[in-house]
Motif scaffolding. Structure first.
Motif, mmCIF file in Angstrom:
data_model
loop_
_atom_site.group_PDB
_atom_site.id
_atom_site.type_symbol
_atom_site.label_atom_id
_atom_site.label_comp_id
_atom_site.label_asym_id
_atom_site.label_seq_id
_atom_site.Cartn_x
_atom_site.Cartn_y
_atom_site.Cartn_z
ATOM 1 N N GLY A 1 54.665 20.977 12.383
ATOM 2 C CA GLY A 1 53.623 19.726 12.706
ATOM 3 C C GLY A 1 54.439 18.639 11.982
ATOM 4 N N LEU A 2 53.653 17.624 11.712
ATOM 5 C CA LEU A 2 53.966 16.305 11.002
ATOM 6 C C LEU A 2 54.967 16.371 10.136
ATOM 7 N N GLY A 3 54.714 17.684 9.357
ATOM 8 C CA GLY A 3 55.840 17.993 8.072
ATOM 9 C C GLY A 3 57.269 18.070 8.765
ATOM 10 N N ASN A 4 57.469 18.729 9.902
ATOM 11 C CA ASN A 4 58.748 19.000 10.480
ATOM 12 C C ASN A 4 59.114 17.690 10.824
ATOM 13 N N PHE A 5 58.638 16.731 11.495
ATOM 14 C CA PHE A 5 59.250 15.562 12.264
ATOM 15 C C PHE A 5 59.268 14.276 11.265
ATOM 16 N N LEU A 6 58.322 14.251 10.328
ATOM 17 C CA LEU A 6 57.976 12.983 9.698
ATOM 18 C C LEU A 6 58.318 13.208 8.224
ATOM 19 N N ARG A 7 57.727 14.478 7.698
ATOM 20 C CA ARG A 7 58.086 14.361 6.146
ATOM 21 C C ARG A 7 59.356 14.995 5.824
ATOM 22 N N PHE A 8 59.894 15.825 6.694
ATOM 23 C CA PHE A 8 61.227 16.621 6.182
ATOM 24 C C PHE A 8 62.134 15.305 6.136
ATOM 25 N N VAL B 1 59.043 23.111 1.606
ATOM 26 C CA VAL B 1 59.009 24.187 2.132
ATOM 27 C C VAL B 1 57.653 24.892 2.258
ATOM 28 N N PHE B 2 56.948 24.667 1.351
ATOM 29 C CA PHE B 2 55.685 25.068 1.405
ATOM 30 C C PHE B 2 54.840 24.387 2.740
ATOM 31 N N PHE B 3 55.016 23.195 2.616
ATOM 32 C CA PHE B 3 54.051 22.529 3.429
ATOM 33 C C PHE B 3 54.422 22.750 4.791
ATOM 34 N N SER B 4 55.696 22.900 4.966
ATOM 35 C CA SER B 4 56.415 23.072 6.186
ATOM 36 C C SER B 4 56.122 24.435 6.870
ATOM 37 N N LEU B 5 56.104 25.349 6.238
ATOM 38 C CA LEU B 5 55.904 26.841 6.592
ATOM 39 C C LEU B 5 54.543 27.184 6.628
ATOM 40 N N SER B 6 53.575 26.102 5.937
ATOM 41 C CA SER B 6 52.054 26.636 5.944
ATOM 42 C C SER B 6 52.020 27.832 4.885
ATOM 43 N N VAL B 7 53.102 28.027 4.033
ATOM 44 C CA VAL B 7 52.771 29.264 2.996
ATOM 45 C C VAL B 7 52.228 28.526 1.929
ATOM 46 N N GLY B 8 51.229 29.146 1.263
ATOM 47 C CA GLY B 8 50.655 28.862 0.048
ATOM 48 C C GLY B 8 49.250 28.142 0.374
ATOM 49 N N ALA C 1 71.180 0.703 7.908
ATOM 50 C CA ALA C 1 71.009 1.801 6.932
ATOM 51 C C ALA C 1 69.685 1.717 6.208
ATOM 52 N N SER C 2 69.090 0.332 5.915
ATOM 53 C CA SER C 2 67.735 0.001 5.078
ATOM 54 C C SER C 2 66.704 0.940 5.751
ATOM 55 N N ALA C 3 66.843 0.913 7.189
ATOM 56 C CA ALA C 3 65.503 1.383 7.998
ATOM 57 C C ALA C 3 65.286 3.014 7.330
ATOM 58 N N THR C 4 66.462 3.454 7.231
ATOM 59 C CA THR C 4 66.057 5.009 6.726
ATOM 60 C C THR C 4 65.407 5.438 5.461
ATOM 61 N N GLU C 5 65.310 4.195 4.884
ATOM 62 C CA GLU C 5 64.829 4.702 3.308
ATOM 63 C C GLU C 5 63.193 4.488 3.301
ATOM 64 N N GLN C 6 62.761 4.327 4.376
ATOM 65 C CA GLN C 6 61.249 4.299 4.474
ATOM 66 C C GLN C 6 60.757 5.573 4.212
ATOM 67 N N GLY C 7 59.423 5.641 3.735
ATOM 68 C CA GLY C 7 58.875 6.916 3.597
ATOM 69 C C GLY C 7 58.363 7.737 4.806
ATOM 70 N N THR C 8 57.713 8.527 4.807
ATOM 71 C CA THR C 8 57.172 9.530 6.044
ATOM 72 C C THR C 8 56.583 8.541 6.834
ATOM 73 N N PHE C 9 55.742 7.770 6.544
ATOM 74 C CA PHE C 9 54.750 6.934 7.732
ATOM 75 C C PHE C 9 55.816 5.778 8.234
ATOM 76 N N GLY C 10 56.645 5.249 7.368
ATOM 77 C CA GLY C 10 57.457 4.142 7.751
ATOM 78 C C GLY C 10 58.349 4.369 8.705
ATOM 79 N N LEU C 11 58.888 5.801 8.565
ATOM 80 C CA LEU C 11 59.746 6.165 9.424
ATOM 81 C C LEU C 11 59.139 6.373 10.886
ATOM 82 N N MET D 1 54.182 14.228 21.596
ATOM 83 C CA MET D 1 54.607 15.337 21.055
ATOM 84 C C MET D 1 54.152 15.635 19.361
ATOM 85 N N LEU D 2 54.078 14.533 18.820
ATOM 86 C CA LEU D 2 53.509 14.530 17.590
ATOM 87 C C LEU D 2 52.111 14.877 17.556
#
Ligand code: PFF
Length: 526
Positions: free
Chosen positions: A23-30, A247-254, A304-314, A339-340
């Protein structure tokens, strides 16, 4: 007797679990987490957490879910009661209803952003010729970050319509049930998602050096921005917390989701290989697709500076800037956000099912009643997130307390239930029932000793190093405070329902057979 639903096919259940995980965890959060926590070095705590927490707990959830499911229970309160052989254990299951429900309330909003952005690519409004301002402003306006209630303004009101539509879609699939709804959707959605993600990946990997005047911003350095390791971060506790949560968020474990999904398996259906396959699929999407798209692309076009944004910024600022400069950007922008959206919907379905299962088996509701009530509760929550949109405070607070902190609690409960209550000898036998692979006994020992200790260690570190900042911010911000109150109120409400369900189960004698059958089989094994 309670009528039980079952998955139609083996690949169907694997795709449904993988659909929940990817889900979004894989493409944005990770990618955001990797870039912020030491690049390639993050993969060390990440893989340690995957091997010691993620995959073992995933097997534990599959095993406990099928075990209780074949005894007639599909929701966490019932499942925990079956495992503990006491109806009182049902109260612990309340957390496993609360978490997916709260996550749904904000996840569905992000799902709507994704579809909204996909539509804006279709009609061209996200292309630079139609959008003279910055993408940061576009995103802030689109998500109403300027002030609370901003999304009720006439020019963003269409977004509310979109959200309603997405709510409708989710509930149509949930209403149709596990096989006809979730399974059949995931069987189509997962391959589509994989194809779309690979298309975007190929596009990014063939960009070379997009701007010849900036030769450093090339593909190789873009990959380096993501993966070059900074080993110093391994010494900070925050990195370990971030890796375990990811790991938890992404695997939907827990989250109480896999136990619910696994409860629709038949006694002889494999869980060992299926659990591993679903987790591996998730890792493929996360590391091979999620890990190679956003950060390298942001670096190649924006530096380089663009890579430092958080999940949603990216995802919602850097990526649109990239598509604006990329050849065929409009098409790829659409493919990416669509796709997202698909990735998000297969995940959000999995957040609804545990609660629906509970309403039906705990309170004896029919599908239309349970779906209607759940629809109303979740809409109220999503409405809260939508209304209190200023600086995304409500969304962030819910995500933090439920999506990051509470997982440790539920994961710990599940590890203890499996390792100490069900017991690893019995757990191992159950896990291998109908299994297509053998899993070394060491994994059981990990589950019994290492997983709970590791979880506790990370959780204590969090309490010592980070918790006070978050608690302080709660006191300062009334919206954050209200969000936590909303979570607590929901918790209280669910607790009451779980209490009532237990009384009904007792009256109906639902546990009589389960508990006594257990004693017989335990005696048999002596
Ligand atoms: N695993 C999903 C993702 O990576 O986006 C998110 C998720 C799904 C979290 C289901 C929690 C959950 F219950």
């Amino acid at each position: 007797m309670h009528k039980t639903e079952n998955w139609g096919t083996r690949i169907g259940v694997i795709l449904a679990v993988a659909g929940s995980a990817v889900g979004l965890g894989n493409f944005l959060r990770f990618p955001g987490q990797v870039a912020q926590n030491g690049g390639g070095a993050f993969m060390i705590p990440y893989f340690v957490a995957l091997l010691l927490l993620g995959i073992p707990l995933c097997w534990a959830e599959w095993t406990m879910g099928r075990y209780a499911g074949t005894r007639g229970f599909h929701s966490a309160p019932g499942i925990f009661s079956v495992i503990c052989k006491t109806n009182k254990a049902r109260y612990l299951g309340t957390i496993a209803l609360l978490m997916p429900l709260v996550i749904y309330m904000y996840y569905v909003v992000i799902e709507a952003w994704c579809l909204g952005y996909a539509i804006c690519y279709l009609d061209g409004s996200l292309m630079p010729e139609n959008n003279p301002g910055s993408y940061e402003d576009f995103f802030a306006h689109f998500t109403g970050q300027g002030s609370d209630g901003a999304l009720l303004e006439p020019d963003t009101r269409w977004f509310l319509g979109l959200l309603l539509l997405i709510f409708g879609m989710n509930f149509v699939f949930i209403y149709r049930g596990v096989t006809k709804g979730i399974e059949s959707f995931c069987r189509i959605a997962m391959p589509i998602m994989a194809v779309l993600a690979v298309l975007v990946l190929i596009r990014v990997m063939t960009l070379g050096t997009p701007d010849p005047t900036k030769p450093d911003q090339n593909l190789i350095n873009g990959l380096g921005a993501m993966w070059n390791p900074d080993f110093a971060v391994l010494l900070t506790p925050k990195t370990w917390l971030a890796a375990s949560s990811q790991v938890f968020f992404s695997l939907s474990v827990g989250f109480g989701i896999i136990i619910n999904y696994a409860s629709y398996l038949r006694r002889k259906d494999d869980v060992a290989l299926s659990g591993l396959t679903a987790s591996s699929m998730n890792e493929f999407f996360e590391v091979c697709l999620g890990g190679l798209i956003t950060i390298p692309a942001a670096f190649m076009f924006l530096g380089a500076s663009a890579t430092e944004q958080g999940t949603f910024g990216l995802g919602f600022v850097a990526m649109p800037s990239v598509f604006a400069m990329m050849p065929m950007g409009q098409l790829f922008g659409f493919l990416w956000f669509f796709m997202l959206f698909i990735a998000a919907i297969t995940s959000s379905l999995s957040m609804l099912q545990p609660v629906i299962a509970f309403f039906e088996e705990g309170l004896g509701m029919k599908r239309h009643a349970s779906a209607t009530i759940l629809g109303m509760i979740s809409m109220m929550g999503a409405g809260f997130v939508i209304y209190f949109s200023k600086e995304m405070k409500a969304l962030d607070t819910m995500d933090f307390w439920v999506g990051t902190v509470a997982i440790f609690i539920l994961a710990m409960v599940q590890a203890i239930l499996y390792g100490w209550v069900l017991g690893i000898e019995k757990g191992e036998r159950e896990l291998h029932e109908g299994a297509h692979i053998r899993i070394p006994f060491a994994v059981q020992l990990v589950l019994k000793f290492v997983t709970p200790l590791f979880l506790m260690g990370v959780f204590i570190m969090f309490c010592v190093y980070n918790a006070s900042d978050y608690i302080a911010s709660l006191q300062e911000n009334p919206v954050a405070k209200m969000s936590v109150m909303l979570i607590l109120m929901l918790f209280g409400f669910l607790l009451l329902l779980v209490h009532i369900a237990g009384i009904r189960w007792e009256k109906e004698g639902r546990f009589d057979q389960v508990f006594s059958e257990e004693e017989i089989s335990v005696q048999d094994n002596r």
